[in-house]
Design a protein around this motif. Structure first.
Motif, PDB file in Angstrom:
ATOM      1  N   MET A  71       0.846  -1.179   0.000  1.00 54.03           N
ATOM      2  CA  MET A  71       0.000   0.000   0.000  1.00 54.03           C
ATOM      3  C   MET A  71       0.887   1.237   0.000  1.00 54.03           C
ATOM      4  N   SER A  72       0.588   2.168  -0.879  1.00 53.30           N
ATOM      5  CA  SER A  72       1.375   3.395  -0.928  1.00 53.30           C
ATOM      6  C   SER A  72       0.827   4.406   0.079  1.00 53.30           C
ATOM      7  N   LEU A  73       1.701   5.297   0.486  1.00 52.13           N
ATOM      8  CA  LEU A  73       1.327   6.361   1.429  1.00 52.13           C
ATOM      9  C   LEU A  73       0.970   7.622   0.658  1.00 52.13           C
ATOM     10  N   PRO A  74       0.152   8.498   1.223  1.00 51.11           N
ATOM     11  CA  PRO A  74      -0.357   9.646   0.465  1.00 51.11           C
ATOM     12  C   PRO A  74       0.702  10.639  -0.017  1.00 51.11           C
ATOM     13  N   LEU A  75       1.837  10.745   0.670  1.00 53.02           N
ATOM     14  CA  LEU A  75       2.843  11.729   0.261  1.00 53.02           C
ATOM     15  C   LEU A  75       4.069  11.096  -0.395  1.00 53.02           C
ATOM     16  N   GLU A  76       3.966   9.839  -0.817  1.00 48.82           N
ATOM     17  CA  GLU A  76       5.075   9.216  -1.533  1.00 48.82           C
ATOM     18  C   GLU A  76       5.373  10.029  -2.788  1.00 48.82           C
ATOM     19  N   GLY A  77       6.658  10.278  -3.022  1.00 49.48           N
ATOM     20  CA  GLY A  77       7.061  11.065  -4.182  1.00 49.48           C
ATOM     21  C   GLY A  77       7.195  12.551  -3.894  1.00 49.48           C
ATOM     22  N   VAL A  78       6.811  12.976  -2.697  1.00 54.95           N
ATOM     23  CA  VAL A  78       6.938  14.387  -2.305  1.00 54.95           C
ATOM     24  C   VAL A  78       8.241  14.554  -1.536  1.00 54.95           C
ATOM     25  N   ARG A  79       9.055  15.531  -1.940  1.00 53.59           N
ATOM     26  CA  ARG A  79      10.312  15.810  -1.237  1.00 53.59           C
ATOM     27  C   ARG A  79      10.160  17.089  -0.427  1.00 53.59           C
ATOM     28  N   VAL A  80      10.550  16.991   0.844  1.00 50.75           N
ATOM     29  CA  VAL A  80      10.460  18.103   1.783  1.00 50.75           C
ATOM     30  C   VAL A  80      11.862  18.445   2.271  1.00 50.75           C
ATOM     31  N   VAL A  81      12.195  19.724   2.268  1.00 53.83           N
ATOM     32  CA  VAL A  81      13.430  20.207   2.881  1.00 53.83           C
ATOM     33  C   VAL A  81      13.018  20.919   4.158  1.00 53.83           C
ATOM     34  N   GLU A  82      13.537  20.448   5.273  1.00 56.59           N
ATOM     35  CA  GLU A  82      13.184  21.015   6.580  1.00 56.59           C
ATOM     36  C   GLU A  82      14.369  21.799   7.141  1.00 56.59           C
ATOM     37  N   VAL A  83      14.135  23.076   7.427  1.00 52.16           N
ATOM     38  CA  VAL A  83      15.140  23.927   8.064  1.00 52.16           C
ATOM     39  C   VAL A  83      14.530  24.346   9.397  1.00 52.16           C
ATOM     40  N   ALA A  84      14.754  23.529  10.421  1.00 53.83           N
ATOM     41  CA  ALA A  84      14.087  23.763  11.701  1.00 53.83           C
ATOM     42  C   ALA A  84      14.795  23.004  12.808  1.00 53.83           C
ATOM     43  N   GLN A  85      14.688  23.528  14.018  1.00 54.06           N
ATOM     44  CA  GLN A  85      15.206  22.859  15.205  1.00 54.06           C
ATOM     45  C   GLN A  85      14.121  22.900  16.282  1.00 54.06           C
ATOM     46  N   TYR A  86      14.393  22.237  17.372  1.00 55.22           N
ATOM     47  CA  TYR A  86      13.535  22.186  18.546  1.00 55.22           C
ATOM     48  C   TYR A  86      12.285  21.368  18.264  1.00 55.22           C
ATOM     49  N   VAL A  87      11.065  21.926  18.360  1.00 52.51           N
ATOM     50  CA  VAL A  87       9.886  21.067  18.341  1.00 52.51           C
ATOM     51  C   VAL A  87       8.983  21.266  17.127  1.00 52.51           C
ATOM     52  N   ALA A  88       8.475  22.455  16.904  1.00 57.65           N
ATOM     53  CA  ALA A  88       7.398  22.654  15.933  1.00 57.65           C
ATOM     54  C   ALA A  88       7.756  22.216  14.516  1.00 57.65           C
ATOM     55  N   GLY A  89       8.859  22.686  13.988  1.00 56.04           N
ATOM     56  CA  GLY A  89       9.265  22.322  12.630  1.00 56.04           C
ATOM     57  C   GLY A  89       9.602  20.852  12.498  1.00 56.04           C
ATOM     58  N   PRO A  90      10.444  20.307  13.407  1.00 53.27           N
ATOM     59  CA  PRO A  90      10.745  18.878  13.326  1.00 53.27           C
ATOM     60  C   PRO A  90       9.513  17.982  13.485  1.00 53.27           C
ATOM     61  N   LEU A  91       8.570  18.387  14.310  1.00 54.14           N
ATOM     62  CA  LEU A  91       7.344  17.594  14.441  1.00 54.14           C
ATOM     63  C   LEU A  91       6.575  17.598  13.126  1.00 54.14           C
ATOM     64  N   ALA A  92       6.463  18.752  12.495  1.00 52.71           N
ATOM     65  CA  ALA A  92       5.788  18.826  11.197  1.00 52.71           C
ATOM     66  C   ALA A  92       6.489  17.931  10.180  1.00 52.71           C
ATOM     67  N   GLY A  93       7.818  18.000  10.154  1.00 57.14           N
ATOM     68  CA  GLY A  93       8.577  17.164   9.223  1.00 57.14           C
ATOM     69  C   GLY A  93       8.402  15.686   9.487  1.00 57.14           C
ATOM     70  N   SER A  94       8.361  15.291  10.759  1.00 58.91           N
ATOM     71  CA  SER A  94       8.205  13.867  11.062  1.00 58.91           C
ATOM     72  C   SER A  94       6.815  13.371  10.667  1.00 58.91           C
ATOM     73  N   LEU A  95       5.801  14.208  10.811  1.00 62.13           N
ATOM     74  CA  LEU A  95       4.455  13.812  10.381  1.00 62.13           C
ATOM     75  C   LEU A  95       4.398  13.654   8.863  1.00 62.13           C
ATOM     76  N   LEU A  96       5.072  14.550   8.135  1.00 56.62           N
ATOM     77  CA  LEU A  96       5.112  14.427   6.676  1.00 56.62           C
ATOM     78  C   LEU A  96       5.857  13.150   6.268  1.00 56.62           C
ATOM     79  N   ALA A  97       6.939  12.820   6.999  1.00 55.95           N
ATOM     80  CA  ALA A  97       7.676  11.586   6.721  1.00 55.95           C
ATOM     81  C   ALA A  97       6.803  10.357   6.972  1.00 55.95           C
ATOM     82  N   GLU A  98       6.020  10.376   8.043  1.00 57.50           N
ATOM     83  CA  GLU A  98       5.112   9.260   8.330  1.00 57.50           C
ATOM     84  C   GLU A  98       4.102   9.051   7.211  1.00 57.50           C
ATOM     85  N   LEU A  99       3.749  10.140   6.538  1.00 55.58           N
ATOM     86  CA  LEU A  99       2.791  10.059   5.439  1.00 55.58           C
ATOM     87  C   LEU A  99       3.461   9.719   4.116  1.00 55.58           C
TER      88      LEU A  99
END
Length: 133
Positions: free
Chosen positions: A1-29
């Motif tokens: 089963m494919s995930l909804p964001l397969e094929g999407v590339r994200v560049v994350e420039v962030a530290q601490y919590v908010a940005g990395p959390l957003a990036g990890s959720l996108l990775a999970e998808l």
């Protein structure tokens, strides 16, 4: 089963919590998330370390990502970021408001590199107003 964001590339420039959390959720998808870390690594690598360079908070906030170290204060670091953005679909940034623009790598600058880029800015206190800094 494919995930909804397969094929999407994200560049994350962030530290601490908010940005990395957003990036990890996108990775999970299914997104391919490339985390840009400063020399010395993300600050959370050192918080409550369980091993050298592995902090207790860093692991869950950065799972499923690849990392690259870039010194964005140098011309070479900014050029490398621009090369990453040229191949990306999304940039997630959670730095102090205006700090990337001052370095010449804000939304207006990166849109010239990749006109289709989706640029997500996360700020704990907003980009304007009395508490932005």
């Amino acid at each position: 089963m494919s995930l909804p964001l397969e094929g999407v590339r994200v560049v994350e420039v962030a530290q601490y919590v908010a940005g990395p959390l957003a990036g990890s959720l996108l990775a999970e998808l299914g997104a391919d998330v490339i985390k840009v870390e400063p020399p010395g690594g993300d600050a959370y690598r050192q918080v409550m370390r369980v091993a050298p360079g592995i902090g207790r908070f860093f692991v869950p906030l950065n799972r499923g990502k690849r990392s690259v170290v870039l010194d964005l204060k140098t011309a070479d670091g900014r050029a490398a970021l621009a090369q990453l953005v040229a191949t990306a679909d999304v940039v997630v940034e959670a730095m102090r408001p205006g700090s990337l623009a001052k370095l010449g790598i804000g939304y207006a600058d990166l849109k010239k590199v990749n006109p289709k880029i989706v640029f997500c800015t996360i700020s704990g206190y907003g980009a304007t107003g009395p508490y932005k800094d």
